[in-house]
Design a protein around this motif. Sequence first.
Motif, PDB file in Angstrom:
ATOM      1  N   VAL A 237     -39.506  -7.918   5.178  1.00 10.89           N
ATOM      2  CA  VAL A 237     -39.598  -7.175   6.434  1.00 10.89           C
ATOM      3  C   VAL A 237     -40.906  -7.502   7.141  1.00 10.89           C
ATOM      4  N   VAL A 238     -42.000  -7.600   6.373  1.00 10.23           N
ATOM      5  CA  VAL A 238     -43.304  -7.930   6.953  1.00 10.23           C
ATOM      6  C   VAL A 238     -43.258  -9.301   7.605  1.00 10.23           C
TER       7      VAL A 238
ATOM      8  N   LYS B  29     -41.540 -12.102  14.638  1.00 14.27           N
ATOM      9  CA  LYS B  29     -41.252 -11.557  15.965  1.00 14.27           C
ATOM     10  C   LYS B  29     -42.496 -11.548  16.835  1.00 14.27           C
ATOM     11  N   GLN B  30     -43.662 -11.272  16.230  1.00 12.79           N
ATOM     12  CA  GLN B  30     -44.917 -11.301  16.983  1.00 12.79           C
ATOM     13  C   GLN B  30     -45.207 -12.709  17.497  1.00 12.79           C
TER      14      GLN B  30
ATOM     15  N   THR C  72     -40.641 -10.920   8.730  1.00 12.61           N
ATOM     16  CA  THR C  72     -39.802 -10.866   9.928  1.00 12.61           C
ATOM     17  C   THR C  72     -40.556 -10.244  11.096  1.00 12.61           C
ATOM     18  N   ASP C  73     -41.314  -9.172  10.841  1.00  9.43           N
ATOM     19  CA  ASP C  73     -42.102  -8.535  11.898  1.00  9.43           C
ATOM     20  C   ASP C  73     -43.152  -9.505  12.447  1.00  9.43           C
ATOM     21  N   GLN C  74     -43.796 -10.249  11.549  1.00  9.87           N
ATOM     22  CA  GLN C  74     -44.797 -11.223  12.001  1.00  9.87           C
ATOM     23  C   GLN C  74     -44.141 -12.350  12.795  1.00  9.87           C
TER      24      GLN C  74
END
Length: 308
Positions: free
Chosen positions: A185-186, A192-193, A188-190
């Motif tokens: 999840v981390v 997206k950034q 994937t979030d990065q």
Amino acid sequence: MSLLMPSRPIVINPDLAYSIGLNEAIALQQVNYWLKETNSGLERDGVRWIYNTNEQWLEQFPFWSESTLKRTFTRLKTLGVLKIEQLNKSQRDMTNYYTINYESELLDEVKVTKSRSSNCARPSGQNEPMEQVIVKRSIGSKRTAVIRSNCTDVLTENTTENTTESTTENKTPSCPVASQPDPAVVITDQAKQVLSHLNQTTGSRYQVCKSSLENIRGRLTEGFTLDELMLVVDYSVEKWGDDLKMAEYLRPTTLFLPSKFPGYLQSANKWDSAGRPARETWGQRKADPMKFGPVDKKIPEGFRGATS
């Protein structure tokens, strides 16, 4: 010694961080401090500008590297909330001055708050009461009591043991430690950034989908950092942004290709170490080093012959 120092803290507005990013909010708030609460800098055409060297900025942000600092200010300028200009008349004085574009929509409290409210679903379970527990701490323990939630702190009987016991009716642990975030999840979030940064700097509209995130996630999984991926974006935009033929390669499937990314990163690091020079200055520097400064050997070859 406590980490809670009596000195002036850096205050972050959550809405501002949501609007422009956490690092950007930290830096912009500090620029605002210098503009509004000090007499530093100079005034030009009714606008106040302030100046700090990179070393002076890093003293205020000791938790950042120089590359993170430069990338943060570059993104603030790209977003249009920060103006960075060289105001001195002498062409040899390359001092950067900073001021804030207070008219930017990204700083409009009403619009940002409305956007945040519409995009953020209310988390479930936030108002549910915590289970009452009894925490027993040995008298011999040197650990001080922490901020209380619904945990009752009860001293045990006299004992020389240095242990901590927690009991409930169901024999479940009291005040359990928060679970660690899922690494996937981390990442994937990065990813997206990084994709958001690419869209903002190029004006593109790549969607959050498998094809756009696959290579970004792959490089993050290999151990490359978020800052390194952001740096490659900045370098590639500077190198190819004005070239109609090459600009089409400013896409996630190309920039973060496993066979290409390490080479791009190596060139980007050299460019960053040289102060992130603008592409259009390189032909001028080569022609007139006395006026624009010598060509740094660290600069990637692709920049040395560039003219515009």
